[in-house]
Enzyme design. Structure first.
Site, PDB file in Angstrom:
ATOM      1  N   CYS A  86     -17.984  38.222  -2.033  1.00  0.00           N
ATOM      2  CA  CYS A  86     -17.659  39.645  -1.874  1.00  0.00           C
ATOM      3  C   CYS A  86     -16.172  39.880  -1.625  1.00  0.00           C
ATOM      4  CB  CYS A  86     -18.482  40.253  -0.753  1.00  0.00           C
ATOM      5  SG  CYS A  86     -20.267  40.099  -1.007  1.00  0.00           S
ATOM      6  N   HIS A 145     -15.401  47.089   1.043  1.00  0.00           N
ATOM      7  CA  HIS A 145     -16.529  46.441   0.388  1.00  0.00           C
ATOM      8  C   HIS A 145     -17.791  47.225   0.718  1.00  0.00           C
ATOM      9  CE1 HIS A 145     -19.466  43.643  -0.948  1.00  0.00           C
ATOM     10  NE2 HIS A 145     -19.777  43.202   0.253  1.00  0.00           N
ATOM     11  N   ASN A 173     -24.653  46.905  -3.086  1.00  0.00           N
ATOM     12  CA  ASN A 173     -23.629  45.882  -2.890  1.00  0.00           C
ATOM     13  C   ASN A 173     -23.430  45.129  -4.205  1.00  0.00           C
ATOM     14  OD1 ASN A 173     -22.112  43.634  -2.215  1.00  0.00           O
ATOM     15  ND2 ASN A 173     -23.243  43.173  -0.341  1.00  0.00           N
TER      16      ASN A 173
END
Length: 323
Positions: A114, A250, A280
């Site tokens: 990520c 994020h 996500n």
């Protein structure tokens, strides 16, 4: 002469198939209420058979090039962040290079999950400022749906597929508030591998494996690490949280976004949130959120941005950018 890496344009791409929580509940033991309450997620995009990390990355790159108003042939560096490459090798960045018709440039992948896009940004920034390259495509692209365990409702509801890209160009600084990447800070701590990982790999099981996560522990580390690295990157740029126009985080979980903003005493309306629409998307989430806010007019030229992310490893980082 001071050189900064300036964002010329942004772009993004999403798979055609959009899946709502209600649709997901038809195949997984979950509900819209359960997902929204815990994560803030309402939709995610899932790649079809003909859609891959590479095709999404190429589409996002084309959009970024169009936004920047430059030709693909002018790109001499491609850095692609992904944890879900099309092949073990060669790098998916080379597939993007070929798709864009670029005959020769440096092209490679970065794997930091990520946080990958932030890692890719710092790598490209360093190469541009060193004078090795002039113009770069920095891309975050993922097809996390390929590594999800669809029997595990604690993880499969959290993720989606997509890609985001920026065009960076090395430019001499102008004025008292120059555009470009002002500071980046990156970290990693491999002690926490077992909190967020994939249980497979070429050298271990010979299989792709599935994503595994201990969500509660990840949440705790994320809030602490992200608030700390944002403060660290701002200090490196000689700035304060009050100077920030927009935080582009994020997009892991709405509660993490809220908690991080509170730790820095940032107004919620300064935080770009797309987790409700995209879930996500790992390395794609920061550039995807950035492109969304640029295209809807919230982010304007001259705005001060902080980009931040944390992912498996753990890895985490932040970048301060004057757009």
């Amino acid at each position: 002469m001071t050189v900064f890496s300036v964002i010329l344009g942004t772009g993004s791409a999403l798979p055609a198939q959009r899946v709502s929580n209600a649709e997901l509940a038809e195949r997984v033991d979950t509900s819209d209420e359960w997902i929204v309450e815990r994560t803030g997620i309402r939709f995610r995009h899932i790649a079809g058979p003909e859609e891959t990390t590479g095709t999404l990355a190429a589409d996002a790159a084309r959009a970024a090039l169009a936004s920047a108003g430059v030709e693909a042939a002018s790109i001499d560096l491609i850095v692609l962040a992904t944890a879900t490459p099309d092949q073990t090798f060669p790098a998916t960045a080379t597939r993007v290079q070929n798709a864009l018709g670029i005959l020769d440039c440096v092209a490679f992948d970065v794997a930091a999950v990520c946080s990958g896009f932030l890692y890719a940004v710092q790598v490209a920034d360093s190469m541009l400022r060193a004078g090795v390259h002039r113009r770069a495509l920095v891309i975050g692209a993922e097809t996390f749906s390929r590594i999800l365990d669809w029997e595990d409702r604690t993880t499969c509801v959290l993720f989606g597929d997509g890609a985001g890209a920026i065009v960076l160009e090395a430019r001499e600084a102008e004025g008292d508030a120059p555009q470009g990447i002002l500071a980046t800070k990156l970290h990693a701590d491999g002690r926490y591998n077992d909190l967020l990982y994939v249980d497979g790999g070429v050298s271990t099981t010979g299989t792709v494996g599935k994503l595994r996560m201990k969500g509660r522990e990840v949440f705790r580390h994320a809030v602490t690490n992200l608030a700390s690295v944002m403060q660290e990157s701002l200090a490196a740029a000689g700035l304060q949280p009050g100077d920030v126009d927009w935080v582009v985080p994020h997009q892991a979980n709405a509660r993490i976004l809220d908690a991080t903003a509170r730790k820095l005493d940032l107004a919620p309306e300064k935080v770009i949130v797309t987790v409700d629409r995209h879930a996500n998307t790992s390395a794609a989430s920061v550039p995807l959120a950035l492109d969304t806010a640029v295209r809807d007019g919230r982010i304007q030229r001259g705005d001060l941005l902080v980009l931040e992310a944390m992912g498996g490893g753990f890895t985490w980082g932040a970048a301060v950018i004057r757009f």
